[in-house]
Design an enzyme around this catalytic site. Structure first.
Site, short mmCIF file in Angstrom:
data_model
loop_
_atom_site.label_atom_id
_atom_site.label_comp_id
_atom_site.label_asym_id
_atom_site.label_seq_id
_atom_site.Cartn_x
_atom_site.Cartn_y
_atom_site.Cartn_z
N ASP A 144 -5.32 -6.29 5.87
CA ASP A 144 -6.55 -5.60 5.48
C ASP A 144 -7.63 -6.64 5.19
O ASP A 144 -8.76 -6.57 5.68
CB ASP A 144 -6.24 -4.75 4.24
CG ASP A 144 -7.37 -3.81 3.88
OD1 ASP A 144 -8.36 -3.74 4.63
OD2 ASP A 144 -7.26 -3.13 2.84
N ASP A 182 -2.99 -17.81 2.25
CA ASP A 182 -4.18 -18.43 1.65
C ASP A 182 -4.71 -19.55 2.55
O ASP A 182 -5.92 -19.65 2.80
CB ASP A 182 -3.93 -18.93 0.21
CG ASP A 182 -2.52 -19.43 -0.02
OD1 ASP A 182 -1.71 -19.41 0.93
OD2 ASP A 182 -2.22 -19.86 -1.15
N TYR A 217 0.80 -1.22 0.00
CA TYR A 217 0.00 0.00 0.00
C TYR A 217 0.84 1.28 0.00
O TYR A 217 0.31 2.35 0.23
CB TYR A 217 -0.95 0.01 1.21
CG TYR A 217 -2.10 -0.97 1.10
CD1 TYR A 217 -2.22 -1.83 0.01
CD2 TYR A 217 -3.07 -1.05 2.10
CE1 TYR A 217 -3.25 -2.73 -0.07
CE2 TYR A 217 -4.11 -1.95 2.01
CZ TYR A 217 -4.20 -2.80 0.92
OH TYR A 217 -5.23 -3.69 0.83
N LYS A 259 3.53 -14.87 2.82
CA LYS A 259 3.51 -15.60 1.55
C LYS A 259 4.94 -15.68 1.04
O LYS A 259 5.24 -15.37 -0.12
CB LYS A 259 2.59 -14.87 0.55
CG LYS A 259 2.33 -15.59 -0.74
CD LYS A 259 1.27 -16.67 -0.64
CE LYS A 259 1.18 -17.45 -1.93
NZ LYS A 259 0.16 -18.52 -1.87
MG MG Z 1 -10.08 -2.55 4.91
#
Ligand code: MG
Ligand code: NAI
Length: 335
Positions: free
Chosen positions: A231, A207, A125, A174
């Protein structure tokens, strides 16, 4: 105790749920002082800007803010105020508890009690390095992970575990595919974990984590992960315990902390007095913990739980026919 809190009443249902929350806090007679500060549409109308300097100054001075949802105007030139606050105060830890409550649309009975600790300032982000080729056919973005950023978020998670008596931290990553960024995060996390032999630490690929959360959420205690994964996972966890009406969040930095509901300003029900105040109230629970008042935090939380269990004055989203202030009064009568 005299602690002043910056109070941002926000937009849409914001003022309604803030009134309700402050009503309950007042009933607890904690000696808290409130300093009102504007942000969002309310600030744009009054001061011509979404995030006035006076609001920044208030948060910087008081170091603790309770914040209702803000409406970010749609269109060019407006960046999200929440992202802006995160950046300006370097609020690196996004802390989202998810615990099952009675009489909510939860699939898991009382089995969920976990906290997601999400890195809030870097990862996928970062605003930098977002690019679209001239012909519009290819987009690229840079994921930036630092050892310092990884270390402080993982340390926050382990310290939180110690402070709250939790037993296990799951590092979600990951690193098998994202070898550089997620790899650095994982290696750094292992280093920090070694300093906390009293806390169990396990690693899980993101995952698989999603599947495990849906199938066996009770195996999790504290999850620590990078920005993008956190998130998504924290919303998944909100869903496990009955949705956004019950999901609080804290944004914590070294110099300031902002406590809020996860949901937005709900323009569709604003002004009707029927919004559920629980998420912001649970944000206030986190705030009391942060202020070093764990007993008061527990008392407030128990009052919310008891009110839900008694189905006393529940708002329509919880299947009741009560209103925001009535619900708050029912909670206040139990604190
Ligand atoms: Mg969010
Ligand atoms: P939203 O969370 O405001 O609403 C989604 C749905 O949930 C609506 O049907 C709403 O009525 C319901 N809902 C939300 N909170 C509720 C509550 N406390 N009680 C009962 N029902 C509730 O999300 P939406 O509609 O996507 O966003 C509306 C505005 O909020 C946008 O301007 C968005 O930018 C802003 N927003 C602000 C956030 C913040 O300040 N932290 C977070 C998310 C959105």
């Amino acid at each position: 105790m005299t602690q002043t809190i910056t109070v941002i009443r926000g937009d849409g249902i914001g003022p309604e749920i803030m009134d309700a929350t402050l009503h309950v806090l007042d009933a607890m007679q904690l000696g808290l002082q409130y300093e009102d500060a504007d942000a969002g549409m309310a600030a744009l109308e009054k001061h011509g800007e979404l995030l006035p300097q006076a609001t920044m100054d208030s948060i910087r001075k008081n170091r603790v803010a309770l914040k209702s949802p803000l409406t970010t105007p749609v269109g060019e030139g407006f960046s999200s105020i929440n992202v802006e606050l995160r950046k300006r105060f370097d609020l690196y830890a996004n802390v989202r508890p998810a615990r099952s409550f009675a009489n909510t649309r939860s699939r898991f009975g009382a089995g969920v009690d976990l906290i997601t600790v999400r890195e809030n300032t870097e990862g996928a982000y970062s605003a930098e390095g977002q690019a679209l080729s001239e012909d519009g056919e290819t987009a690229t973005s840079i994921t930036r992970t630092t050892r310092r950023g990884s270390e402080r978020i993982v340390r926050y998670a382990f310290e939180l575990a110690r402070r709250t008596g939790r037993k296990k931290v799951t590092v979600v990553h990951k690193a098998n595919i994202l070898k550089s960024t997620s790899g650095l995060f994982l290696r750094t996390a292992r280093g920090v974990a070694a300093e906390y032999p009293d806390i169990e630490c396990n690693e899980m690929i993101v995952d698989n984590t999603c599947m495990q959360l849906v199938m066996r959420p009770e195996q999790f205690d504290i999850i620590v992960t990078t920005n993008l994964f956190g998130d998504i996972i924290s919303d998944l966890c909100a869903g496990l315990v009955g949705g956004l009406g019950l999901a609080p969040g804290a944004n914590i930095g070294t110099d300031a902390a902002i406590f809020e509901a996860v949901h937005g300003s709900a323009p569709d029900i604003a002004g009707q007095g029927i919004a559920n105040p629980c998420a912001l109230l649970l944000g206030a629970v986190q705030m009391l913990d942060h202020l070093g008042l764990p007993d008061k935090a527990a008392r407030l939380r128990e009052a919310i739980v008891a009110t839900l269990e008694a189905k006393d004055s529940l708002t329509p989203d919880l299947g009741g026919d009560g209103n925001t202030m009535g619900f708050a009064k029912a909670i206040a009568s139990r604190v």
